[in-house]
Motif scaffolding. Structure first.
Motif, PDB file in Angstrom:
ATOM      1  N   THR A   1      63.576 -42.517  62.159  1.00 15.56           N
ATOM      2  CA  THR A   1      63.956 -41.243  62.641  1.00 15.56           C
ATOM      3  C   THR A   1      62.606 -40.433  62.914  1.00 15.56           C
ATOM      4  O   THR A   1      62.483 -39.258  63.103  1.00 15.56           O
ATOM      5  N   LYS A   2      61.487 -41.205  63.392  1.00 16.76           N
ATOM      6  CA  LYS A   2      60.276 -40.681  63.540  1.00 16.76           C
ATOM      7  C   LYS A   2      60.057 -39.708  64.923  1.00 16.76           C
ATOM      8  O   LYS A   2      59.396 -38.813  64.923  1.00 16.76           O
ATOM      9  N   ASN A   3      61.192 -39.966  65.906  1.00 11.22           N
ATOM     10  CA  ASN A   3      61.081 -39.026  66.889  1.00 11.22           C
ATOM     11  C   ASN A   3      61.918 -37.876  67.094  1.00 11.22           C
ATOM     12  O   ASN A   3      61.870 -37.063  67.770  1.00 11.22           O
ATOM     13  N   ASP A   4      62.803 -37.696  65.660  1.00  8.68           N
ATOM     14  CA  ASP A   4      63.500 -36.446  65.404  1.00  8.68           C
ATOM     15  C   ASP A   4      62.666 -35.711  64.330  1.00  8.68           C
ATOM     16  O   ASP A   4      62.906 -36.236  63.179  1.00  8.68           O
ATOM     17  N   SER A   5      61.854 -34.792  64.847  1.00 15.08           N
ATOM     18  CA  SER A   5      61.073 -34.170  63.517  1.00 15.08           C
ATOM     19  C   SER A   5      62.062 -33.580  62.553  1.00 15.08           C
ATOM     20  O   SER A   5      61.547 -33.688  61.316  1.00 15.08           O
TER      21      SER A   5
ATOM     22  N   ILE B   1      66.970 -39.374  68.541  1.00 16.90           N
ATOM     23  CA  ILE B   1      66.549 -40.606  68.480  1.00 16.90           C
ATOM     24  C   ILE B   1      67.233 -41.480  69.554  1.00 16.90           C
ATOM     25  O   ILE B   1      66.727 -42.105  70.053  1.00 16.90           O
TER      26      ILE B   1
ATOM     27  N   LYS C   1      64.616 -43.506  77.755  1.00 18.33           N
ATOM     28  CA  LYS C   1      63.699 -44.625  78.233  1.00 18.33           C
ATOM     29  C   LYS C   1      64.462 -45.875  78.969  1.00 18.33           C
ATOM     30  O   LYS C   1      63.582 -46.808  79.294  1.00 18.33           O
TER      31      LYS C   1
ATOM     32  N   TYR D   1      66.438 -40.398  72.969  1.00 13.46           N
ATOM     33  CA  TYR D   1      65.236 -40.914  73.313  1.00 13.46           C
ATOM     34  C   TYR D   1      65.039 -42.157  73.917  1.00 13.46           C
ATOM     35  O   TYR D   1      64.563 -42.590  74.795  1.00 13.46           O
ATOM     36  N   TYR D   2      65.918 -43.255  73.349  1.00 10.30           N
ATOM     37  CA  TYR D   2      66.061 -44.670  73.626  1.00 10.30           C
ATOM     38  C   TYR D   2      66.962 -44.584  74.983  1.00 10.30           C
ATOM     39  O   TYR D   2      66.624 -45.285  75.807  1.00 10.30           O
TER      40      TYR D   2
END
Length: 159
Positions: free
Chosen positions: A114-118, A24, A31, A27-28
């Motif tokens: 944690t939605k971006n880390d399955s 996560i 971006k 990801y940030y």
């Protein structure tokens, strides 16, 4: 001057280790969002709160199940009634609500973060559902009504 370069290298390695551990955060970072360190700090604070709150709740339920209830079972009915009445009065405190009801707020927040880390999302979602159903719902539907009935009784009912 060498120690400054060494410090920067260590910092870069630590940032890389953190981003490898928490997708996560990667990801940030990817971006190019500037406040990534603030998000990391919020994520770590919420994660720590969840661990503390759930751990303390688990400890409370464990001790109550394996020490308090068996000890109270050795009392006669009137002593048991009085002891449980005092326990119910003492336990209803702001600290108890912070620890017991706190995860109802912090666990869904952690799940959302944690939605971006399955893998982590599945684990946090499962643990949130398990806490809500296994702890909060059972306590609300079973234990609280029993405590309310106990509160309405008087010591004359045992004579």
């Amino acid at each position: 001057m060498f120690w400054i370069n060494d410090l920067w290298i260590r910092l870069i390695i630590q940032i890389h280790d953190v981003t490898a551990s928490y997708p996560i955060i990667y990801y940030y970072l990817s971006k190019d969002i500037k406040p990534w360190n603030t998000l990391l700090m919020i994520f770590e604070i919420i994660k720590t709160l969840v661990i503390l709150q759930v751990g303390l709740t688990a400890g409370l339920l464990f001790i109550f199940s394996f020490a308090v209830n068996p000890g109270l079972a050795k009392l006669n009915e009137e002593e048991y009634y009085r002891a449980m009445k005092f326990i119910n009065q003492v336990i209803l405190s702001p600290m108890f609500f912070l620890v017991f009801i706190g995860p109802v707020l912090t666990m869904p927040m952690l799940t959302y973060m944690t939605k971006n880390d399955s893998n982590m999302f599945i684990l946090t979602l499962f643990s949130t559902i398990l806490y809500l159903l296994g702890v909060v719902l059972i306590t609300s539907l079973k234990n609280v009504p029993l405590n309310n009935k106990l509160e309405k009784l008087s010591s004359q009912d045992f004579n």
